[in-house]
Motif scaffolding. Sequence first.
Motif, PDB file in Angstrom:
ATOM      1  N   VAL A  87      35.929  38.964  41.835  1.00  0.00           N
ATOM      2  CA  VAL A  87      36.292  39.000  43.571  1.00  0.00           C
ATOM      3  C   VAL A  87      36.653  40.378  44.033  1.00  0.00           C
ATOM      4  O   VAL A  87      37.422  41.093  43.391  1.00  0.00           O
ATOM      5  CB  VAL A  87      37.433  38.327  43.776  1.00  0.00           C
ATOM      6  CG1 VAL A  87      37.772  38.062  45.245  1.00  0.00           C
ATOM      7  CG2 VAL A  87      37.402  36.647  43.202  1.00  0.00           C
ATOM      8  N   GLU A  88      35.995  41.002  45.022  1.00  0.00           N
ATOM      9  CA  GLU A  88      36.152  42.206  45.527  1.00  0.00           C
ATOM     10  C   GLU A  88      36.818  41.861  46.945  1.00  0.00           C
ATOM     11  O   GLU A  88      36.540  41.235  47.921  1.00  0.00           O
ATOM     12  CB  GLU A  88      34.801  42.877  45.652  1.00  0.00           C
ATOM     13  CG  GLU A  88      34.729  44.030  46.237  1.00  0.00           C
ATOM     14  CD  GLU A  88      33.338  44.760  46.234  1.00  0.00           C
ATOM     15  OE1 GLU A  88      33.088  45.435  47.429  1.00  0.00           O
ATOM     16  OE2 GLU A  88      32.683  44.596  45.292  1.00  0.00           O
ATOM     17  N   ARG A  89      37.756  42.787  47.094  1.00  0.00           N
ATOM     18  CA  ARG A  89      38.389  42.711  48.682  1.00  0.00           C
ATOM     19  C   ARG A  89      38.536  41.207  49.370  1.00  0.00           C
ATOM     20  O   ARG A  89      38.176  41.246  50.450  1.00  0.00           O
ATOM     21  CB  ARG A  89      37.535  43.531  49.532  1.00  0.00           C
ATOM     22  CG  ARG A  89      37.463  45.006  49.216  1.00  0.00           C
ATOM     23  CD  ARG A  89      36.545  45.868  50.247  1.00  0.00           C
ATOM     24  NE  ARG A  89      36.887  47.413  49.674  1.00  0.00           N
ATOM     25  CZ  ARG A  89      35.500  47.966  49.104  1.00  0.00           C
ATOM     26  NH1 ARG A  89      34.684  47.294  48.783  1.00  0.00           N
ATOM     27  NH2 ARG A  89      35.972  49.224  48.929  1.00  0.00           N
ATOM     28  N   ALA A  90      39.336  40.495  48.564  1.00  0.00           N
ATOM     29  CA  ALA A  90      39.604  39.249  48.968  1.00  0.00           C
ATOM     30  C   ALA A  90      40.226  39.227  50.368  1.00  0.00           C
ATOM     31  O   ALA A  90      41.186  39.869  50.564  1.00  0.00           O
ATOM     32  CB  ALA A  90      40.397  38.509  47.810  1.00  0.00           C
ATOM     33  N   ARG A 121      34.396  44.137  31.137  1.00  0.00           N
ATOM     34  CA  ARG A 121      33.332  43.112  31.175  1.00  0.00           C
ATOM     35  C   ARG A 121      32.913  42.999  29.622  1.00  0.00           C
ATOM     36  O   ARG A 121      32.568  41.979  29.400  1.00  0.00           O
ATOM     37  CB  ARG A 121      31.992  43.778  31.619  1.00  0.00           C
ATOM     38  CG  ARG A 121      30.731  42.732  31.776  1.00  0.00           C
ATOM     39  CD  ARG A 121      29.537  43.399  32.267  1.00  0.00           C
ATOM     40  NE  ARG A 121      28.326  42.501  32.397  1.00  0.00           N
ATOM     41  CZ  ARG A 121      27.828  42.163  31.260  1.00  0.00           C
ATOM     42  NH1 ARG A 121      27.940  42.425  30.226  1.00  0.00           N
ATOM     43  NH2 ARG A 121      26.862  41.108  31.684  1.00  0.00           N
ATOM     44  N   ALA A 122      32.956  44.114  28.715  1.00  0.00           N
ATOM     45  CA  ALA A 122      32.666  44.072  27.312  1.00  0.00           C
ATOM     46  C   ALA A 122      33.803  43.186  26.744  1.00  0.00           C
ATOM     47  O   ALA A 122      33.493  42.376  25.727  1.00  0.00           O
ATOM     48  CB  ALA A 122      32.584  45.413  26.750  1.00  0.00           C
ATOM     49  N   ALA A 123      35.114  43.285  27.006  1.00  0.00           N
ATOM     50  CA  ALA A 123      36.039  42.539  26.517  1.00  0.00           C
ATOM     51  C   ALA A 123      36.007  41.189  26.807  1.00  0.00           C
ATOM     52  O   ALA A 123      36.326  40.297  26.112  1.00  0.00           O
ATOM     53  CB  ALA A 123      37.550  43.303  27.030  1.00  0.00           C
ATOM     54  N   VAL A 124      35.550  40.767  28.299  1.00  0.00           N
ATOM     55  CA  VAL A 124      35.289  39.348  28.576  1.00  0.00           C
ATOM     56  C   VAL A 124      34.194  38.706  27.623  1.00  0.00           C
ATOM     57  O   VAL A 124      34.299  37.852  27.303  1.00  0.00           O
ATOM     58  CB  VAL A 124      35.198  39.277  30.074  1.00  0.00           C
ATOM     59  CG1 VAL A 124      34.710  37.878  30.194  1.00  0.00           C
ATOM     60  CG2 VAL A 124      36.307  39.804  30.871  1.00  0.00           C
ATOM     61  N   GLY A 148      31.313  36.573  43.035  1.00  0.00           N
ATOM     62  CA  GLY A 148      30.240  36.144  42.439  1.00  0.00           C
ATOM     63  C   GLY A 148      30.425  36.190  40.623  1.00  0.00           C
ATOM     64  O   GLY A 148      31.656  36.153  40.463  1.00  0.00           O
ATOM     65  N   ARG A 149      29.393  35.999  39.897  1.00  0.00           N
ATOM     66  CA  ARG A 149      29.414  35.852  38.449  1.00  0.00           C
ATOM     67  C   ARG A 149      29.725  37.362  38.045  1.00  0.00           C
ATOM     68  O   ARG A 149      29.190  38.240  38.336  1.00  0.00           O
ATOM     69  CB  ARG A 149      28.340  35.336  37.835  1.00  0.00           C
ATOM     70  CG  ARG A 149      28.145  33.807  38.020  1.00  0.00           C
ATOM     71  CD  ARG A 149      26.789  33.417  37.485  1.00  0.00           C
ATOM     72  NE  ARG A 149      27.020  33.112  35.997  1.00  0.00           N
ATOM     73  CZ  ARG A 149      26.247  33.882  35.205  1.00  0.00           C
ATOM     74  NH1 ARG A 149      25.483  34.929  35.767  1.00  0.00           N
ATOM     75  NH2 ARG A 149      26.372  33.974  33.743  1.00  0.00           N
ATOM     76  N   LEU A 150      30.688  37.596  37.065  1.00  0.00           N
ATOM     77  CA  LEU A 150      31.047  38.621  36.651  1.00  0.00           C
ATOM     78  C   LEU A 150      30.043  39.436  35.971  1.00  0.00           C
ATOM     79  O   LEU A 150      29.762  40.625  35.918  1.00  0.00           O
ATOM     80  CB  LEU A 150      32.321  38.901  35.687  1.00  0.00           C
ATOM     81  CG  LEU A 150      32.780  40.096  35.075  1.00  0.00           C
ATOM     82  CD1 LEU A 150      33.628  40.493  36.327  1.00  0.00           C
ATOM     83  CD2 LEU A 150      33.643  39.869  33.906  1.00  0.00           C
ATOM     84  N   ALA A 151      29.199  38.427  35.262  1.00  0.00           N
ATOM     85  CA  ALA A 151      28.121  38.994  34.401  1.00  0.00           C
ATOM     86  C   ALA A 151      26.886  39.379  35.466  1.00  0.00           C
ATOM     87  O   ALA A 151      26.146  40.298  35.073  1.00  0.00           O
ATOM     88  CB  ALA A 151      27.515  38.059  33.808  1.00  0.00           C
ATOM     89  N   ASP A 152      26.834  39.257  36.786  1.00  0.00           N
ATOM     90  CA  ASP A 152      25.888  39.579  37.540  1.00  0.00           C
ATOM     91  C   ASP A 152      26.109  40.783  38.607  1.00  0.00           C
ATOM     92  O   ASP A 152      25.524  41.435  39.229  1.00  0.00           O
ATOM     93  CB  ASP A 152      25.439  38.499  38.645  1.00  0.00           C
ATOM     94  CG  ASP A 152      25.160  37.604  37.855  1.00  0.00           C
ATOM     95  OD1 ASP A 152      24.526  37.355  36.816  1.00  0.00           O
ATOM     96  OD2 ASP A 152      25.051  36.262  38.556  1.00  0.00           O
ATOM     97  N   ILE A 153      27.267  41.320  38.197  1.00  0.00           N
ATOM     98  CA  ILE A 153      27.629  42.493  38.992  1.00  0.00           C
ATOM     99  C   ILE A 153      27.392  43.899  38.251  1.00  0.00           C
ATOM    100  O   ILE A 153      27.538  44.358  37.237  1.00  0.00           O
ATOM    101  CB  ILE A 153      29.285  42.637  39.060  1.00  0.00           C
ATOM    102  CG1 ILE A 153      29.776  41.219  39.772  1.00  0.00           C
ATOM    103  CG2 ILE A 153      29.925  43.698  39.930  1.00  0.00           C
ATOM    104  CD1 ILE A 153      29.375  41.101  41.262  1.00  0.00           C
TER     105      ILE A 153
END
Length: 511
Positions: free
Chosen positions: A213-216, A198-201, A224-229
């Motif tokens: 995306v988790e367990r597609a 997340r820090a690198a993004v 969801g949005r990566l920032a909200d996880i």
Amino acid sequence: MSDIDSPSTAGKLYGVGLGPGDPELMTVAAVRAIAGADVIAYHCARHGRSIARSIAAEHIREGQIEERLMYPLTVETTDHPGGYRGALDDFYEEAAATLAAHLDAGRTVAVLAEGDPFFYGSYQHMHKRLADRYETTVIPGVTSISAAAARLGEPLCEDKETLTVIPGTLPEDELNARLAAADSAVVMKLGRTFTKVRAAVENAGRLDDARYVERAFMAGERTGRLADIDPESVPYFSVAVLPSRIEAEPVEDPAPERGEVVVVGTGPAGAPWLTPESRGALANADVLVGYTTYLARVPHRPGQTRHGSDNKVESERAEFALDLARRGRRVAVVSGGDPGVFAMATAVLEVAAQDAYTDVPVRVLPGVTAANAAAAKAGAPLGHDYATLSLSDRLKPWEVIAERLRTAAAADLVLALYNPGSRSRTWQVGKARELLLELRLPDTPVVLARDVGGPEESVRVVRLADLDPSVVDMRTLLIVGSSQTQATVRGDGRTIAWTPRRYPETPSDRA
């Protein structure tokens, strides 16, 4: 054992891709391979459960032999003398031997693999050890990448975009570099790596559009949005997705609330010489500003605007860029070579020092200098102390240039000479040669490097006495050796130059 009991041929090995988790996403070929196999093999952790087996369960028939290939460890801690890698290598050898015994007995073996067998899959370790000994077929499967994009409903790549696939287990600085240079990207293997990913993004300026995306296509799927996880909630079977930058609908005003100017060095000739950081800055900019020749090195991106200009209006270009940034635009000022070496960084910072622009953020990103590029092509003539000078008298008097040449030559420094000549400046190289011959031997090596990295690249090493000013133009850089610089002909006929790192002692040094 009789010939009737012993099979005349070995069995066949299948690597079977099962897709991301939903049995309905298995291919017809995968279903047939599973149904026709004598042995169904699958990897699992010590608990014995296998996601791969659960995907294929309805196609496994009674009477088939099942081989659980159980990993000896799931985290990178072990007392194995070879460490984590040594323990895994031993496990793979043992697992391959187990499958080989079935194949030698004439049985068909199907090794199940989530996603695609050759995409971060455990099957590949069996393939490396067995495929050269047994007939083998690999059946591809839908990857987690394709599954994630489908669940997000967002394209991964369009037009000339490229996709970068990155394991989250890379070191943080490597993640930063890869993401900064990416058009679109998918980061695999999150779990414990989520925080640094997340820090690198965020460092790459992509947190706003990054997705999770988790367990597609599995039970418990989440997007969801990566920032909200919440980092504490992230399992191993999850990915971060930086989707296509090309918008389905044009954005009326994509300008951020706070603009900035980034001065980017493109190196001597564009793409092969760009740093990942520079690639990211160019990709993230709303506006590109620069000399038209340098702008042509940067790929066109949808949504970006370009403002090219002549190479003699640097101050005006800098002011234009700063005005755009003051109005909230992310502006990349494109410079050749390194922007801080006879290039645009000084022009931008000079204008940015004015009161009107003191609040505009300005960053300078380094690039490969023309001198460094030319030196590398010629060998290592800059291996010891050297001075860098411009022969252009457009911004300073020739008398100043001549005095600096004399001083640097008297100090026995290698000289990297920029801007040696142009259509309107034809005499400076001749004057410089005359001056240097007063202080340097005639056979001093001189590198003539023209269009380094470009289609007309030419790098030659000549004697100072043989330097022909008529072959020198604005696309040429000269490197004049010191008294210690050597030039030798290699076996391929190429002359290379280098300057030793040691310098002869003087009598006072030995005293």
